[in-house]
Design an enzyme around this catalytic site. Structure first.
Site, PDB file in Angstrom:
ATOM      1  N   GLU A 120       0.823  -1.183  -0.106  1.00 33.59           N
ATOM      2  CA  GLU A 120      -0.055  -0.035   0.141  1.00 33.59           C
ATOM      3  C   GLU A 120       0.893   1.218  -0.051  1.00 33.59           C
ATOM      4  O   GLU A 120       1.636   1.217   0.754  1.00 33.59           O
ATOM      5  CB  GLU A 120      -0.685  -0.062   1.224  1.00 33.59           C
ATOM      6  CG  GLU A 120      -1.840  -1.082   1.494  1.00 33.59           C
ATOM      7  CD  GLU A 120      -2.802  -1.259   0.089  1.00 33.59           C
ATOM      8  OE1 GLU A 120      -3.302  -0.128  -0.201  1.00 33.59           O
ATOM      9  OE2 GLU A 120      -3.273  -1.900  -0.459  1.00 33.59           O
ATOM     10  N   PHE A 121       0.453   2.117  -0.833  1.00 34.93           N
ATOM     11  CA  PHE A 121       1.376   3.401  -0.793  1.00 34.93           C
ATOM     12  C   PHE A 121       1.307   4.228   0.300  1.00 34.93           C
ATOM     13  O   PHE A 121       2.192   5.241   0.578  1.00 34.93           O
ATOM     14  CB  PHE A 121       0.975   4.303  -2.015  1.00 34.93           C
ATOM     15  CG  PHE A 121       0.979   3.518  -3.287  1.00 34.93           C
ATOM     16  CD1 PHE A 121       1.698   2.497  -3.620  1.00 34.93           C
ATOM     17  CD2 PHE A 121       0.052   3.903  -4.405  1.00 34.93           C
ATOM     18  CE1 PHE A 121       1.819   1.964  -4.955  1.00 34.93           C
ATOM     19  CE2 PHE A 121      -0.122   3.138  -5.578  1.00 34.93           C
ATOM     20  CZ  PHE A 121       0.960   2.149  -5.655  1.00 34.93           C
ATOM     21  N   LYS A 180       2.798  14.313 -13.965  1.00 36.91           N
ATOM     22  CA  LYS A 180       1.784  15.456 -14.033  1.00 36.91           C
ATOM     23  C   LYS A 180       0.401  14.651 -13.580  1.00 36.91           C
ATOM     24  O   LYS A 180       0.278  13.516 -13.582  1.00 36.91           O
ATOM     25  CB  LYS A 180       1.789  15.945 -15.215  1.00 36.91           C
ATOM     26  CG  LYS A 180       0.436  16.326 -16.112  1.00 36.91           C
ATOM     27  CD  LYS A 180       0.540  17.007 -17.275  1.00 36.91           C
ATOM     28  CE  LYS A 180      -0.740  17.604 -17.782  1.00 36.91           C
ATOM     29  NZ  LYS A 180      -1.647  16.501 -18.104  1.00 36.91           N
ATOM     30  N   HIS A 210       5.419  15.060 -20.269  1.00 41.51           N
ATOM     31  CA  HIS A 210       5.880  14.167 -21.349  1.00 41.51           C
ATOM     32  C   HIS A 210       6.194  14.704 -22.661  1.00 41.51           C
ATOM     33  O   HIS A 210       6.606  14.266 -23.674  1.00 41.51           O
ATOM     34  CB  HIS A 210       4.870  13.205 -21.395  1.00 41.51           C
ATOM     35  CG  HIS A 210       3.774  13.326 -22.240  1.00 41.51           C
ATOM     36  ND1 HIS A 210       2.411  13.873 -21.584  1.00 41.51           N
ATOM     37  CD2 HIS A 210       3.420  13.022 -23.331  1.00 41.51           C
ATOM     38  CE1 HIS A 210       1.528  14.060 -22.695  1.00 41.51           C
ATOM     39  NE2 HIS A 210       2.059  13.255 -23.738  1.00 41.51           N
ATOM     40  N   LYS A 214       9.112  14.324 -26.381  1.00 42.35           N
ATOM     41  CA  LYS A 214       8.873  14.101 -27.977  1.00 42.35           C
ATOM     42  C   LYS A 214      10.194  14.585 -28.769  1.00 42.35           C
ATOM     43  O   LYS A 214      10.553  15.872 -28.383  1.00 42.35           O
ATOM     44  CB  LYS A 214       7.711  14.659 -28.210  1.00 42.35           C
ATOM     45  CG  LYS A 214       6.600  14.260 -27.856  1.00 42.35           C
ATOM     46  CD  LYS A 214       5.279  15.173 -28.251  1.00 42.35           C
ATOM     47  CE  LYS A 214       4.070  15.015 -27.288  1.00 42.35           C
ATOM     48  NZ  LYS A 214       2.976  13.932 -27.789  1.00 42.35           N
ATOM     49  N   GLU A 248      -6.950  17.335 -30.429  1.00 47.36           N
ATOM     50  CA  GLU A 248      -7.162  16.005 -30.419  1.00 47.36           C
ATOM     51  C   GLU A 248      -8.594  15.454 -30.816  1.00 47.36           C
ATOM     52  O   GLU A 248      -9.449  16.384 -30.936  1.00 47.36           O
ATOM     53  CB  GLU A 248      -7.112  15.530 -29.070  1.00 47.36           C
ATOM     54  CG  GLU A 248      -5.668  16.000 -28.238  1.00 47.36           C
ATOM     55  CD  GLU A 248      -5.691  15.234 -26.917  1.00 47.36           C
ATOM     56  OE1 GLU A 248      -5.132  14.188 -26.481  1.00 47.36           O
ATOM     57  OE2 GLU A 248      -6.271  15.835 -25.711  1.00 47.36           O
ATOM     58  N   ASP A 267      -5.568  20.870 -17.754  1.00 44.60           N
ATOM     59  CA  ASP A 267      -4.912  19.521 -18.298  1.00 44.60           C
ATOM     60  C   ASP A 267      -3.827  19.900 -19.112  1.00 44.60           C
ATOM     61  O   ASP A 267      -2.676  19.065 -19.101  1.00 44.60           O
ATOM     62  CB  ASP A 267      -5.907  18.640 -18.796  1.00 44.60           C
ATOM     63  CG  ASP A 267      -5.439  17.276 -19.560  1.00 44.60           C
ATOM     64  OD1 ASP A 267      -4.453  16.727 -18.639  1.00 44.60           O
ATOM     65  OD2 ASP A 267      -5.986  16.672 -20.235  1.00 44.60           O
ATOM     66  N   HIS A 272       1.845  21.348 -20.907  1.00 40.53           N
ATOM     67  CA  HIS A 272       2.444  21.306 -22.054  1.00 40.53           C
ATOM     68  C   HIS A 272       2.592  22.457 -23.141  1.00 40.53           C
ATOM     69  O   HIS A 272       3.443  22.693 -23.604  1.00 40.53           O
ATOM     70  CB  HIS A 272       1.289  20.155 -22.881  1.00 40.53           C
ATOM     71  CG  HIS A 272       1.255  18.707 -22.127  1.00 40.53           C
ATOM     72  ND1 HIS A 272       2.277  18.427 -21.554  1.00 40.53           N
ATOM     73  CD2 HIS A 272       0.114  17.991 -21.797  1.00 40.53           C
ATOM     74  CE1 HIS A 272       1.652  17.100 -20.680  1.00 40.53           C
ATOM     75  NE2 HIS A 272       0.453  17.021 -21.058  1.00 40.53           N
ATOM     76  N   LYS A 364     -10.405  18.494 -26.930  1.00 40.40           N
ATOM     77  CA  LYS A 364     -10.734  17.166 -27.261  1.00 40.40           C
ATOM     78  C   LYS A 364     -12.004  17.299 -28.208  1.00 40.40           C
ATOM     79  O   LYS A 364     -12.528  18.017 -28.479  1.00 40.40           O
ATOM     80  CB  LYS A 364     -11.416  16.676 -26.027  1.00 40.40           C
ATOM     81  CG  LYS A 364     -10.513  16.523 -24.959  1.00 40.40           C
ATOM     82  CD  LYS A 364      -9.575  15.271 -24.731  1.00 40.40           C
ATOM     83  CE  LYS A 364      -8.955  15.294 -23.523  1.00 40.40           C
ATOM     84  NZ  LYS A 364      -7.532  14.438 -23.842  1.00 40.40           N
TER      85      LYS A 364
END
Ligand code: BG6
Length: 513
Positions: A120-121, A180, A210, A214, A248, A267, A272, A364
């Protein structure tokens, strides 16, 4: 060539570490402890990236991978589960992960180093067990990767610290990788940084964005600073506007619960898209060492004018050509006001960029998947072409394509062949695949490898994270009521209000075609 110790019961004849790819040195030996071993991130990104690094011979023979997760499981079962996922990705022809084939030798190399640990964390047990195990193996380098929900960041780092697992020695590193979202606003990010930095030094913390993994994003600095063509024009005297798009086609998929709390703005924008902006706008660093690069990027975040709610547009997708509306998605409230689209008009208040708008947008269920940066130059004086319809004179635009296309293009004007002077708009473009062999890459290879080498260039520093949240504070906590959320049809280019924001400046979004 190094050979690996025969550490596993499922040993095979394939334990030879492949030679490192030309010009690159293997990472130092270390144990990678992944909290969240059963999660999506581990399966979809971390393991494929480790596999790719193994194929390239960039991992040390002494590497170990310990996966921590809730629930009892044998190492063999974890390994089988991971292999199944990798096989699935490999079978997916559209995947960037070794489409069509998986190298058994490379997988066996990884499999021999796996160890599953149930825990368990938020309980001390697993941390004490880890400490004992690591100490009895002689201590050594360890990376703790927090591939877990953000609510576990604080308790895990605290327990790592209290168990003595973050204590570094001579030539022994202990590092923590944090995914993140790093906070949800300025106050929470400050609180998280303060908590973490009670137990670890800043130099031990690797905050991931992330996008910086790239190749096409890392290449922004190469394009800017390795070509004499760009630097002289890379400033307000020549650049009219910059557009940064992360469009997206996917909806919220199974992430309704997370997304309801987060929304498109949190988000994507202060992380980003700001990172892309930083790469485009930063001054040339004195070198590519981590602090030089991160200092120059930090200067940009410092110089960003705090965003005013009038400088953002929020949207939410409604039923349209691409499918159902957001409110009909799983785990989404039927009257949700969460934004699935966000656009912003950002100014950088420094000598180079004063007055140049940076337009950022993400959403999105838009018409196309496209992540790109378009740098639009100012128009030439029209005098010479007074007999030519001015609308035929296209502005010069340099577009850096991040995803799914990888390359650059440049829009410019030429003379249409024929007896009269008539202008024609043309585009010159380059795609990485035309020049370089396609490499299997899930985007985490460089980040993991750099973390093992101790190169923090591509990771986020505490101060920059906080400055970025500070820039958007008035949008997240507006004094005059929440930012309105406008509808847009699923499959469209976003809400009309976003076009109107640019129209006020006499500009238009680059069409998503
Ligand atoms: C993540 C966001 O950080 O980035 C997702 O949480 C988004 O909502 C994703 O889809 C986009 O990343 P990429 O690499 O697919 O463009």
């Amino acid at each position: 060539m190094t050979t690996t110790p025969n550490t596993s019961a499922s040993s095979s004849t394939d334990a030879v570490t492949p030679p490192a790819a030309a010009g690159r040195r293997p990472a130092p030996s270390c144990t990678l402890v992944i909290f969240g071993a059963g999660g999506d991130l581990t399966k979809r990104l971390l393991m494929p990236a480790l596999y790719n690094l193994a194929v390239d011979g960039l991992l040390d023979a002494g590497m170990k991978i310990v996966g921590v997760n809730h629930g009892e499981m044998e190492t063999a079962a974890w390994s089988k589960d991971l292999k199944q996922s990798l096989d699935q990705f490999a079978a997916d022809k559209a995947s960037t992960f070794h489409a069509g084939k998986l190298d058994d030798a490379a997988w066996n190399w990884i499999a021999q180093r796996l160890q599953y640990m149930a825990g368990e964390f938020e309980s001390d047990d697993v941390f004490n067990t880890l400490k004992q195990q690591i100490d009895s193996a002689g201590g050594g380098n360890v990376i703790f990767y927090l591939a877990v929900s953000s609510r576990f960041f604080k308790p895990i780092v605290e327990r790592l610290g209290k168990a003595g697992l973050l204590k570094e020695g001579d030539n022994v590193f202990r590092r923590v990788v944090i995914e993140k979202p790093f906070g949800t606003d300025l106050a929470s990010a400050r609180d998280l940084n303060a908590h973490i930095l009670t137990y670890a030094q800043e130099s031990q913390i690797y905050r991931i964005d992330h996008f910086l993994g790239k190749d096409t994003v890392q290449s922004i600095l190469a394009v800017r600073f390795a070509n004499a063509l760009f630097e002289p024009i890379w400033r307000r005297e020549y650049i009219d506007q910059v557009q940064i798009t992360a469009a997206e086609t996917i909806g919220v998929e199974a992430r309704g619960q997370f997304y309801e709390q987060t929304g498109a703005f949190r988000d994507m924008l202060p992380n980003h898209l700001f990172q892309l902006l930083g790469m485009v706008a930063m001054e040339p660093p004195n070198s590519f060492d981590a602090e030089s690069v991160r200092n120059k990027k930090a200067d940009i975040f410092d110089a960003m004018k705090p965003l005013h709610p009038d400088d953002v547009v929020f949207g939410q997708y409604e039923k349209g050509p691409a499918g159902v509306g957001y409110r009909e998605e799983q785990d989404v409230a039927p009257n949700s006001t969460t934004e699935t689209y966000a656009a912003a008009r950002v100014f950088i208040d420094n000598w180079r960029w004063a007055g140049v708008p940076f337009y950022l947008r993400t959403g999105k269920r838009l018409k196309l998947r496209r992540t790109e940066i378009s740098v639009q130059l100012k128009a030439v004086p029209y005098r010479l072409f007074r007999d030519t319809p001015v609308d035929q004179l296209v502005p010069n635009v340099l577009t850096l394509r991040i995803d799914p296309a990888h390359g650059t293009s440049f829009d410019f004007n030429v003379k249409v062949p024929g007896p009269v002077m008539q202008l024609g708009a043309v585009q010159s473009s380059f795609d990485y695949s035309n020049f370089f062999a396609e490499r299997a890459n899930v985007g985490y290879e460089t980040l993991l490898y750099d973390c093992m080498l101790g190169d923090e260039t591509l990771f986020q520093r505490a101060d920059s994270i906080e400055t970025s949240w500070a820039v958007v504070e008035d949008v997240l906590h507006p004094k005059g009521g929440a930012v309105p959320v406008h509808g847009y049809a699923a499959g469209s280019e976003g809400p009309a209000e976003s076009d109107a924001m640019l129209a006020r400046d006499g500009h238009t979004w680059r069409p998503l075609v």
